[in-house]
Design an enzyme around this catalytic site. Sequence first.
Site, PDB file in Angstrom:
ATOM      1  N   THR A 265      18.038  61.473  46.199  1.00  0.00           N
ATOM      2  CA  THR A 265      17.927  62.174  47.479  1.00  0.00           C
ATOM      3  C   THR A 265      19.032  63.200  47.686  1.00  0.00           C
ATOM      4  OG1 THR A 265      19.240  60.493  48.640  1.00  0.00           O
ATOM      5  CG2 THR A 265      16.843  60.170  48.564  1.00  0.00           C
TER       6      THR A 265
ATOM      7  N   CYS B 117      24.003  51.126  55.418  1.00  0.00           N
ATOM      8  CA  CYS B 117      22.847  51.971  55.716  1.00  0.00           C
ATOM      9  C   CYS B 117      21.536  51.176  55.641  1.00  0.00           C
ATOM     10  CB  CYS B 117      22.781  53.145  54.742  1.00  0.00           C
ATOM     11  SG  CYS B 117      21.498  54.353  55.192  1.00  0.00           S
TER      12      CYS B 117
ATOM     13  N   ARG C 270      15.765  52.897  53.084  1.00  0.00           N
ATOM     14  CA  ARG C 270      15.137  52.206  51.958  1.00  0.00           C
ATOM     15  C   ARG C 270      16.134  52.061  50.810  1.00  0.00           C
ATOM     16  NH1 ARG C 270       9.597  54.230  48.903  1.00  0.00           N
ATOM     17  NH2 ARG C 270       9.474  52.501  47.387  1.00  0.00           N
TER      18      ARG C 270
ATOM     19  N   ARG D 166      25.381  65.049  50.280  1.00  0.00           N
ATOM     20  CA  ARG D 166      25.413  65.351  51.704  1.00  0.00           C
ATOM     21  C   ARG D 166      25.417  64.039  52.497  1.00  0.00           C
ATOM     22  NH1 ARG D 166      21.040  67.674  49.683  1.00  0.00           N
ATOM     23  NH2 ARG D 166      19.659  66.508  51.093  1.00  0.00           N
TER      24      ARG D 166
ATOM     25  N   CYS E 163      24.454  61.107  54.986  1.00  0.00           N
ATOM     26  CA  CYS E 163      23.190  60.555  55.495  1.00  0.00           C
ATOM     27  C   CYS E 163      23.116  60.751  57.010  1.00  0.00           C
ATOM     28  CB  CYS E 163      23.109  59.075  55.142  1.00  0.00           C
ATOM     29  SG  CYS E 163      21.668  58.222  55.826  1.00  0.00           S
TER      30      CYS E 163
ATOM     31  N   CYS F   5      22.802  56.647  58.661  1.00  0.00           N
ATOM     32  CA  CYS F   5      23.978  55.763  58.801  1.00  0.00           C
ATOM     33  C   CYS F   5      25.228  56.526  59.221  1.00  0.00           C
ATOM     34  CB  CYS F   5      24.228  54.986  57.514  1.00  0.00           C
ATOM     35  SG  CYS F   5      24.758  55.999  56.101  1.00  0.00           S
TER      36      CYS F   5
ATOM     37  N   TRP G 267      64.045  41.622  67.967  1.00  0.00           N
ATOM     38  CA  TRP G 267      62.757  41.443  68.646  1.00  0.00           C
ATOM     39  C   TRP G 267      62.168  42.791  69.043  1.00  0.00           C
ATOM     40  CZ3 TRP G 267      60.556  42.953  73.182  1.00  0.00           C
ATOM     41  CH2 TRP G 267      59.360  42.322  73.551  1.00  0.00           C
TER      42      TRP G 267
ATOM     43  N   TYR H  36      58.826  44.541  67.495  1.00  0.00           N
ATOM     44  CA  TYR H  36      57.713  44.786  68.415  1.00  0.00           C
ATOM     45  C   TYR H  36      57.291  46.250  68.361  1.00  0.00           C
ATOM     46  CZ  TYR H  36      54.973  44.573  72.746  1.00  0.00           C
ATOM     47  OH  TYR H  36      53.955  44.636  73.673  1.00  0.00           O
TER      48      TYR H  36
ATOM     49  N   ASP I 182      60.368  35.138  69.792  1.00  0.00           N
ATOM     50  CA  ASP I 182      59.538  35.474  70.948  1.00  0.00           C
ATOM     51  C   ASP I 182      59.147  34.221  71.729  1.00  0.00           C
ATOM     52  OD1 ASP I 182      57.687  37.577  72.305  1.00  0.00           O
ATOM     53  OD2 ASP I 182      56.337  35.919  71.811  1.00  0.00           O
TER      54      ASP I 182
END
Length: 486
Positions: A30, A38, A41, A63, A65, A68, A429, A433, A449
């Site tokens: 294709t 996707c 088919r 190219r 699709c 999808c 700490w 973070y 913590d």
Amino acid sequence: MTEKDSGLYAAFKAKDARFDGRFFVGISSTGIYCRPVCRARQPKPENCTFFPTAAEAEQAGYRPCLLCRPELAPGTSITDANANLVRRAARMLEKTCGNGQSLEEIAGKLGYTGRHLRRVFTAEYNVSPVQYLQTCRLLLAKNLLTDTNLPVLEVAMASGFGSLRRFNDLFKKHYNLSPTALRKRVPEEKDRSGNITLALGYRPPYHWEEMLRFLAGRAITGIELVKDGEYMRTVDLKNAEGKRVYGWVRIGHKPKQNALSVTVSETLLPVLPQVLARVRHLFDLYCDPTAVHETLQTMNNIRPGLCTLGTRVPGCFNTFEMAVRAVLGQQITVKAAGTLAARIVENYGTAIQTGIEGLTHVFPTPEDVLAMGENITNNFGELGVISARSNTIFELARALSQGDIDVDLCARPEEEMKKLMGIRGIGSWTAQYIAMRAMEWPDAFLETDVGVKKALPSFTSKELLEMAEAWRPWRSYATVNLWNTL
């Protein structure tokens, strides 16, 4: 077909969402390329070629699709040390595809030469950085053409193309149809309010409610809002000319599509790639939850339910804003820190018009803070911020403004953490973070913590740190899992 390709074909045939964004499938019969999920088919194995990136598939002549939509595939996480440079470079290309930043500038920010970056990038992705950037621009344009009513000229500019003619030429060359022809082939209902609504994909599962709960508990009044199952916030970014652009963004959840919906005010079109990159960071859309869970599931041997598949690390949209809030949160409650941050915003933030009740300001910039000079202790002191915290925020603003410390997609988070701890008032700490939420560092661990200790009360800080060695390189995710059990 190689053994590896056979395994990839099996994942493609199963439509396994865990592999979404990890590879793409070119189908020779294709001439298109698809995501592993996707629903078209199923092609024969001999007609399939597998590519690690969309850029490589496009360079091979395939190219995207239309079913999808490869532009919606989630990206890859920054974890592997060998690929760390390339992944961060790719992330920066995605984020800045509209602002004209050169490859040399990107390489310099990451601490390497442009020549070295080109070499390792091509070795990792089989395409050059320029080819990768071109694909980023084309896929963003395809997304805008499909999901919005923006004029083609505005789509071209927002996607980083310098001219409409160049955009049309490249689009036709790669996709064998013009931008206007693509738009005619996808007559879906679109947002006609003037705002821009796009989708960003993720790998399921995604615990949306837990993410919202975390963000809601730390939302800064005037800047952030969690309402009706959505997150909203104000935006302040610089465009390619260095001019500040203001607006707002709203993020919702589309669980059936394994995606988040992102609505952006039309004022932010000049900085759209930046906005989308920051949303991906904030909601940790690059995460591969299965890979994380494979390592962290041993946490459930300590106590069932301690680790949950699909947990994300909340990132941030504005790194300075998040870093200041982290400093404010030292040795006080989350709610108290939010109150102080809201006072700073009300008094020293920039007021903007959004049309959304509750979104009224943007956070002060490092330059805004530096402009206070020695008055910062008095200014912030009147709001309830102690002088030591005020001075720490001032020094943090100076370091970030001058580029002495980088907390935005930095190449070496552990080195930046050491620099942060060189600022008086920033300890382990706070540095961990900030690394976890601003630098996308997946291996931060906060053994001191309060929440971590409350989740595992029978262990000392030293014992927690030793135990967490088995959770590398995902200790940030382990930390969030522990918080979520409270």
